[in-house]
Design a protein around this motif. Structure first.
Motif, PDB file in Angstrom:
ATOM      1  N   GLN A 132      15.238 -23.603  -9.770  1.00  7.52           N
ATOM      2  CA  GLN A 132      14.285 -24.453  -9.055  1.00  7.52           C
ATOM      3  C   GLN A 132      12.891 -23.828  -9.089  1.00  7.52           C
ATOM      4  O   GLN A 132      11.889 -24.522  -9.252  1.00  7.52           O
ATOM      5  CB  GLN A 132      14.763 -24.683  -7.612  1.00  7.52           C
ATOM      6  CG  GLN A 132      15.990 -25.593  -7.560  1.00  7.52           C
ATOM      7  CD  GLN A 132      16.520 -25.808  -6.154  1.00  7.52           C
ATOM      8  OE1 GLN A 132      16.206 -25.061  -5.234  1.00  7.52           O
ATOM      9  NE2 GLN A 132      17.339 -26.835  -5.992  1.00  7.52           N
ATOM     10  N   GLU A 133      12.853 -22.485  -8.977  1.00 12.01           N
ATOM     11  CA  GLU A 133      11.558 -21.802  -9.027  1.00 12.01           C
ATOM     12  C   GLU A 133      10.912 -21.961 -10.406  1.00 12.01           C
ATOM     13  O   GLU A 133       9.730 -22.271 -10.528  1.00 12.01           O
ATOM     14  CB  GLU A 133      11.728 -20.312  -8.705  1.00 12.01           C
ATOM     15  CG  GLU A 133      10.398 -19.555  -8.729  1.00 12.01           C
ATOM     16  CD  GLU A 133      10.561 -18.038  -8.655  1.00 12.01           C
ATOM     17  OE1 GLU A 133      11.533 -17.576  -8.021  1.00 12.01           O
ATOM     18  OE2 GLU A 133       9.726 -17.336  -9.245  1.00 12.01           O
ATOM     19  N   LEU A 134      11.710 -21.764 -11.456  1.00 12.61           N
ATOM     20  CA  LEU A 134      11.147 -21.742 -12.805  1.00 12.61           C
ATOM     21  C   LEU A 134      10.976 -23.119 -13.427  1.00 12.61           C
ATOM     22  O   LEU A 134      10.052 -23.345 -14.186  1.00 12.61           O
ATOM     23  CB  LEU A 134      12.017 -20.870 -13.723  1.00 12.61           C
ATOM     24  CG  LEU A 134      12.185 -19.397 -13.343  1.00 12.61           C
ATOM     25  CD1 LEU A 134      13.111 -18.700 -14.312  1.00 12.61           C
ATOM     26  CD2 LEU A 134      10.833 -18.684 -13.305  1.00 12.61           C
ATOM     27  N   PHE A 135      11.882 -24.026 -13.129  1.00 17.95           N
ATOM     28  CA  PHE A 135      11.870 -25.307 -13.868  1.00 17.95           C
ATOM     29  C   PHE A 135      11.738 -26.542 -12.988  1.00 17.95           C
ATOM     30  O   PHE A 135      11.677 -27.651 -13.484  1.00 17.95           O
ATOM     31  CB  PHE A 135      13.139 -25.432 -14.715  1.00 17.95           C
ATOM     32  CG  PHE A 135      13.417 -24.212 -15.555  1.00 17.95           C
ATOM     33  CD1 PHE A 135      12.543 -23.830 -16.564  1.00 17.95           C
ATOM     34  CD2 PHE A 135      14.540 -23.427 -15.325  1.00 17.95           C
ATOM     35  CE1 PHE A 135      12.789 -22.701 -17.325  1.00 17.95           C
ATOM     36  CE2 PHE A 135      14.794 -22.296 -16.085  1.00 17.95           C
ATOM     37  CZ  PHE A 135      13.909 -21.926 -17.089  1.00 17.95           C
ATOM     38  N   TYR A 136      11.758 -26.373 -11.668  1.00 18.00           N
ATOM     39  CA  TYR A 136      11.647 -27.531 -10.782  1.00 18.00           C
ATOM     40  C   TYR A 136      10.517 -27.342  -9.769  1.00 18.00           C
ATOM     41  O   TYR A 136      10.665 -27.655  -8.590  1.00 18.00           O
ATOM     42  CB  TYR A 136      12.989 -27.815 -10.095  1.00 18.00           C
ATOM     43  CG  TYR A 136      14.051 -28.307 -11.058  1.00 18.00           C
ATOM     44  CD1 TYR A 136      14.243 -29.681 -11.269  1.00 18.00           C
ATOM     45  CD2 TYR A 136      14.843 -27.428 -11.783  1.00 18.00           C
ATOM     46  CE1 TYR A 136      15.196 -30.144 -12.163  1.00 18.00           C
ATOM     47  CE2 TYR A 136      15.790 -27.870 -12.688  1.00 18.00           C
ATOM     48  CZ  TYR A 136      15.964 -29.235 -12.872  1.00 18.00           C
ATOM     49  OH  TYR A 136      16.906 -29.699 -13.759  1.00 18.00           O
ATOM     50  N   LYS A 137       9.424 -26.784 -10.254  1.00 13.08           N
ATOM     51  CA  LYS A 137       8.189 -26.635  -9.471  1.00 13.08           C
ATOM     52  C   LYS A 137       8.401 -25.923  -8.140  1.00 13.08           C
ATOM     53  O   LYS A 137       7.707 -26.205  -7.164  1.00 13.08           O
ATOM     54  CB  LYS A 137       7.568 -28.011  -9.191  1.00 13.08           C
ATOM     55  CG  LYS A 137       7.191 -28.779 -10.438  1.00 13.08           C
ATOM     56  CD  LYS A 137       6.692 -30.154 -10.021  1.00 13.08           C
ATOM     57  CE  LYS A 137       6.602 -31.061 -11.216  1.00 13.08           C
ATOM     58  NZ  LYS A 137       6.920 -32.445 -10.896  1.00 13.08           N
ATOM     59  N   GLY A 138       9.383 -25.075  -8.061  1.00 13.69           N
ATOM     60  CA  GLY A 138       9.600 -24.329  -6.816  1.00 13.69           C
ATOM     61  C   GLY A 138      10.116 -25.181  -5.669  1.00 13.69           C
ATOM     62  O   GLY A 138      10.023 -24.790  -4.506  1.00 13.69           O
ATOM     63  N   ASN A 139      10.645 -26.336  -5.980  1.00 13.41           N
ATOM     64  CA  ASN A 139      11.246 -27.152  -4.911  1.00 13.41           C
ATOM     65  C   ASN A 139      12.620 -26.588  -4.567  1.00 13.41           C
ATOM     66  O   ASN A 139      13.587 -26.835  -5.274  1.00 13.41           O
ATOM     67  CB  ASN A 139      11.411 -28.610  -5.371  1.00 13.41           C
ATOM     68  CG  ASN A 139      10.080 -29.282  -5.605  1.00 13.41           C
ATOM     69  OD1 ASN A 139       9.078 -28.915  -4.985  1.00 13.41           O
ATOM     70  ND2 ASN A 139      10.064 -30.255  -6.492  1.00 13.41           N
ATOM     71  N   TYR A 140      12.677 -25.839  -3.488  1.00 15.08           N
ATOM     72  CA  TYR A 140      13.950 -25.227  -3.098  1.00 15.08           C
ATOM     73  C   TYR A 140      14.811 -26.247  -2.363  1.00 15.08           C
ATOM     74  O   TYR A 140      14.807 -26.326  -1.148  1.00 15.08           O
ATOM     75  CB  TYR A 140      13.705 -24.000  -2.214  1.00 15.08           C
ATOM     76  CG  TYR A 140      13.180 -22.804  -2.975  1.00 15.08           C
ATOM     77  CD1 TYR A 140      13.045 -22.834  -4.361  1.00 15.08           C
ATOM     78  CD2 TYR A 140      12.829 -21.635  -2.314  1.00 15.08           C
ATOM     79  CE1 TYR A 140      12.566 -21.748  -5.057  1.00 15.08           C
ATOM     80  CE2 TYR A 140      12.344 -20.530  -3.009  1.00 15.08           C
ATOM     81  CZ  TYR A 140      12.211 -20.599  -4.380  1.00 15.08           C
ATOM     82  OH  TYR A 140      11.741 -19.519  -5.072  1.00 15.08           O
ATOM     83  N   SER A 141      15.526 -27.034  -3.145  1.00 12.27           N
ATOM     84  CA  SER A 141      16.328 -28.093  -2.557  1.00 12.27           C
ATOM     85  C   SER A 141      17.734 -27.585  -2.273  1.00 12.27           C
ATOM     86  O   SER A 141      18.504 -27.312  -3.194  1.00 12.27           O
ATOM     87  CB  SER A 141      16.361 -29.278  -3.535  1.00 12.27           C
ATOM     88  OG  SER A 141      17.104 -30.328  -2.985  1.00 12.27           O
ATOM     89  N   GLU A 142      18.062 -27.446  -1.003  1.00 10.77           N
ATOM     90  CA  GLU A 142      19.426 -27.115  -0.557  1.00 10.77           C
ATOM     91  C   GLU A 142      19.978 -25.824  -1.169  1.00 10.77           C
ATOM     92  O   GLU A 142      21.084 -25.797  -1.700  1.00 10.77           O
ATOM     93  CB  GLU A 142      20.382 -28.289  -0.865  1.00 10.77           C
ATOM     94  CG  GLU A 142      20.030 -29.569  -0.139  1.00 10.77           C
ATOM     95  CD  GLU A 142      20.017 -29.415   1.374  1.00 10.77           C
ATOM     96  OE1 GLU A 142      20.903 -28.747   1.921  1.00 10.77           O
ATOM     97  OE2 GLU A 142      19.089 -29.963   2.004  1.00 10.77           O
ATOM     98  N   VAL A 143      19.181 -24.773  -1.153  1.00 10.00           N
ATOM     99  CA  VAL A 143      19.668 -23.495  -1.666  1.00 10.00           C
ATOM    100  C   VAL A 143      19.587 -22.380  -0.627  1.00 10.00           C
ATOM    101  O   VAL A 143      20.071 -21.274  -0.848  1.00 10.00           O
ATOM    102  CB  VAL A 143      18.919 -23.049  -2.947  1.00 10.00           C
ATOM    103  CG1 VAL A 143      19.352 -23.883  -4.126  1.00 10.00           C
ATOM    104  CG2 VAL A 143      17.415 -23.110  -2.764  1.00 10.00           C
ATOM    105  N   LYS A 144      18.973 -22.674   0.512  1.00  8.20           N
ATOM    106  CA  LYS A 144      18.822 -21.641   1.555  1.00  8.20           C
ATOM    107  C   LYS A 144      20.096 -21.638   2.401  1.00  8.20           C
ATOM    108  O   LYS A 144      20.567 -22.673   2.841  1.00  8.20           O
ATOM    109  CB  LYS A 144      17.595 -21.997   2.406  1.00  8.20           C
ATOM    110  CG  LYS A 144      17.282 -20.986   3.474  1.00  8.20           C
ATOM    111  CD  LYS A 144      16.142 -20.066   3.048  1.00  8.20           C
ATOM    112  CE  LYS A 144      15.940 -18.930   4.042  1.00  8.20           C
ATOM    113  NZ  LYS A 144      16.660 -17.707   3.684  1.00  8.20           N
TER     114      LYS A 144
END
Lengths: 576, 160
Positions: free
Chosen positions: A492-504
């Motif tokens: 998500q950081e590298l290829f999805y503009k840093g959108n941390y979707s449901e990983v925390k």
């Protein structure tokens, strides 16, 4: 397959007993000592028979998925099929993930499931599932047995299939009435058409071709995989490499076939593999690919993979030749046996110029990756693994889970002993390592087993901590906690503009959890604490968990982005 | 019918579920089966499948290797058309409107060496055998009239 060593068998040829007794007798006669399972309504008769077979040690898991992964670990460590018991319906469906995992990683399993009584088949009875249908796609073969007299033939065939040719999982679904009915016990004869099916050796013509291709190669490269490891030892491979001075790369599942410290070992290819192992395929003129299957995680985009190279592909499974990459020469055979055929015919040679390239690549990785990871001011996963490697003198068995932790384990542990790296490669099953590590330890108590797992993965099969305690299995658990689903977060950081979707992840207090299970634990936040915690964990008898609080947003490098060619490898973040 | 079909002949043990295993594997490897015929053979307990699929040579060859791994399968061959004599059978129910039409339809039936199996006041039930092209042509000709029902078995084949 039947063990030739002296066994206290119970049944005489032709003796009339219940089907459930035949099940236990067949296991005993195949050298089985350990079973991972869970009882239920449809397999109670087998558990009743088990009572008469104290040599068959049953490990009561807490979930059938745990049984399947534990049996995988057991098979991996022992080289004989791992055994699972489960009941019908949910018991059997809980095995599915483990079966799929074993199928993709060629792990021999024999799973025995109970099924509803045969008159109820097809009536949607209590705990009835069409297990044959459900597991068809995730087994090498499966059986539905409805008669007691069919139990021995099916089980003998199951053992044969699980361990011959390319290994894999076999499931035998036995109806409850077949378990309780009486039948004569007979040792069955193997099916003729199965016996001739596996080809182990190359033809003299094929041997000649391989030898001539290797003898005339200028920039040869060996890529060996799990098939090499499965075929028995890495000595022949090493002899060939040394005789011709050929650099060797090992796929993730091939790791520990030869010592990581050997001068010709050039690392692991693949998405998070080593620089040299990923650059070499596009520069080599002849590639000897043995017991590997050109998996997409190894090749990246196949259209950009080793186009200039002549490829010799050796595999025991004919359907692998030409499946992903079309070889110049495809040879069906056992990895070790074919290499033994070619070894005496190879000429001696040295490749100083070609090896120089590898040393350049290795230096590049040391500068751009290793130094940064190992000397970072904050605790990094790489430091934890490297420290475990140092303290265990590179002699432990590493059972790695899936995700970043798996890549750190593969990259930063130095594997010196044969068959000491176990992980879920093909299926990528989070939660694999905890039960699999348990299986490894129960197969071989002399091994020092370190389970490397993340905070996401451990919560998928955490219930098996109870099994570990009940069985007093001395496994050490390295929990790399970054409070994230790290690999997905990295993408998500590298290829999805840093959108941390449901990983925390808001995680439980792992120390308190361990207390509840009765497992001693420590938490390490710095490198100093890491060093001490590993040392304490090793000194303490019995299971031990160390929670390493690692940098939350660390990324695994190098990386080949999904769908890219191996030439597009990002070595370090600056290169991106 | 799709063009460029490859014929795969499979011999298997006659055990329950073997058809399911074979068809499932074709689906798993993303093949669409165009036709499949199954039946007993001259060998006791051996079932023979004649399956046609479209796909390039490498793909079909790889598919055959996958099928060969099935435990109940005894033998698999991808066979070139020129090595086979193949036939399929079609049944058609055609509506007849008036006497003029009846004569025309009978002429077509005769031309294709088809057989009338059943006849009512206003329908013919016709059986025709031959290669795919012949069956296609028969269908095209009959399309001029009203086809009430039409079925075809798909290719079955013997080695020359």
């Amino acid at each position: 397959m039947e063990q030739k060593t002296k066994l206290k068998t119970r049944l005489k040829e032709g003796e009339k007993v219940q089907g459930a007794d035949i099940v236990c007798e067949c296991l005993l006669r195949h050298g089985v000592r350990t079973i991972f399972g869970y009882p239920g309504g449809a397999n109670i008769p087998i558990y009743d028979a088990l009572y008469k077979y104290p040599e068959l040690h049953h490990i009561l898991v807490r979930h059938e998925q745990g049984a399947a992964h534990a049996a995988e670990g057991y098979a991996w460590a022992n080289g004989i099929p791992g055994i699972c018991f489960a009941t019908s319906g949910p018991g059997a469906t809980n095995l599915v993930t483990g079966l799929a995992d074993a199928m993709l990683d060629s792990v021999p399993l024999v799973c025995i499931t109970g099924q509803v009584p045969s008159p109820l088949l097809g009536t949607d009875a209590f705990q009835e599932t069409d297990v044959l249908g459900v597991t068809l796609a995730v087994t090498k073969h499966n059986y539905l047995v409805t008669k007691a007299e069919d139990i021995a033939p099916s089980l003998y065939e199951a053992f044969y299939l699980a361990s011959h040719g390319r290994p894999g999982p076999v499931l035998v679904d036995i109806t409850k009435d077949a378990q309780t009915a009486y039948a004569e016990f007979h040792i069955p004869l193997p099916k003729k058409h199965l016996e001739g099916r596996v080809r182990l050796q190359a033809t003299p013509k094929e041997v000649e071709k391989i030898v001539s291709m290797l003898n005339s190669a200028v920039r040869p490269l060996i890529i060996a995989g799990h098939g090499m490891l499965l075929s028995g030892d890495g000595k022949t491979l090493l002899q060939i490499a040394e005789k011709q001075d050929i650099p060797v790369t090992l796929t993730q599942l091939g790791l520990s076939t030869i010592p990581s410290t050997h001068r010709l070992f050039m690392g692991m290819p693949g998405m998070h593999g080593n620089v040299a192992a990923n650059r070499a395929p596009n520069e080599a003129d002849v590639i000897l690919a043995v017991g590997m299957r050109f998996h997409d995680r190894v090749t990246g985009n196949v259209a950009k993979y080793a186009q200039q190279a002549k490829i010799i592909h050796i595999d025991i499974d004919p359907s692998e030749l030409g499946k992903n990459v079309k070889p110049t020469l495809g040879v069906v055979g056992d990895a070790k046996m074919v290499l033994e055929q070619i070894l005496p015919k190879l000429s001696k040679r040295r490749n100083p110029q070609w090896l120089k390239r590898f040393h350049q690549w290795k230096r590049e990785e040391t500068e751009k990756v290793y130094k940064k990871e190992l000397h970072a001011p904050h605790l990094k996963s790489a430091q934890v693994i490297a420290e475990i490697s140092r303290q265990t003198k590179n002699k432990a068995t590493i059972v790695a889970d899936v995700g970043q932790n798996q890549m750190y384990a593969a990259r930063y542990y130095t594997f010196n002993d044969y068959n000491t790296h176990i992980t879920s490669g093909g299926l990528g099953t989070m939660g694999f390592a905890l039960p699999a590590g348990m299986g490894v330890k129960s197969a071989d108590s002399n091994r020092e087993v370190w389970i490397v797992i993340g905070d996401g993965g451990i919560q998928m099969t955490i219930q098996e901590l109870a099994t570990i305690v009940q069985e007093k299995l001395e496994v050490k658990i390295a929990l790399l906690n970054n409070n994230f689903l790290g690999m997905v977060r990295q993408w998500q950081e590298l290829f999805y503009k840093g959108n941390y979707s449901e990983v925390k992840l808001k995680n439980p207090n792992f120390q308190k959890l361990c207390d509840g299970f009765g497992i001693p634990s420590l938490k390490a936040k710095t490198f100093k604490e890491t060093r001490e915690a590993i040392s304490k964990a090793r000194k303490k008898r019995g299971p031990f968990l160390v929670e390493f609080v690692v940098e939350a947003e660390e990324n695994v490098f190098p990386m080949i982005p999904a769908g890219a060619g191996i030439a597009d490898m990002i070595v370090s973040p600056k290169d991106k | 019918m799709a063009k460029n079909l490859s014929t795969i002949i499979i011999w298997s043990e006659n055990t329950p579920g073997v058809f399911f295993r074979i068809l499932w594997l074709f689906r798993r490897k993303m093949f669409n089966i165009e036709t499949a015929t199954v039946g007993y053979t001259e060998i006791p307990n051996v079932t023979r499948f004649t399956i046609t699929v479209s796909g390039n040579g490498d793909q079909v060859a790889n598919m055959c290797k996958q099928v060969a791994k099935l435990v109940n399968v005894l033998r698999v061959e991808k066979v070139a058309d020129e090595k086979l004599i193949s036939r399929e059978l079609a049944l058609a129910k055609i509506q007849i409107k008036g006497k003029g039409e009846k004569g025309e339809i009978l002429k077509i039936i005769e031309h294709f060496r088809a057989k009338v199996l059943h006849m009512t006041k206003d329908t013919f039930l016709v059986e025709v055998t031959g290669g795919e092209e012949k069956i296609d042509a028969f269908y095209e000709n009959m399309k001029e009239y009203r086809i009430i029902e039409f079925v075809r078995t798909g290719r079955t084949a013997l080695f020359k």
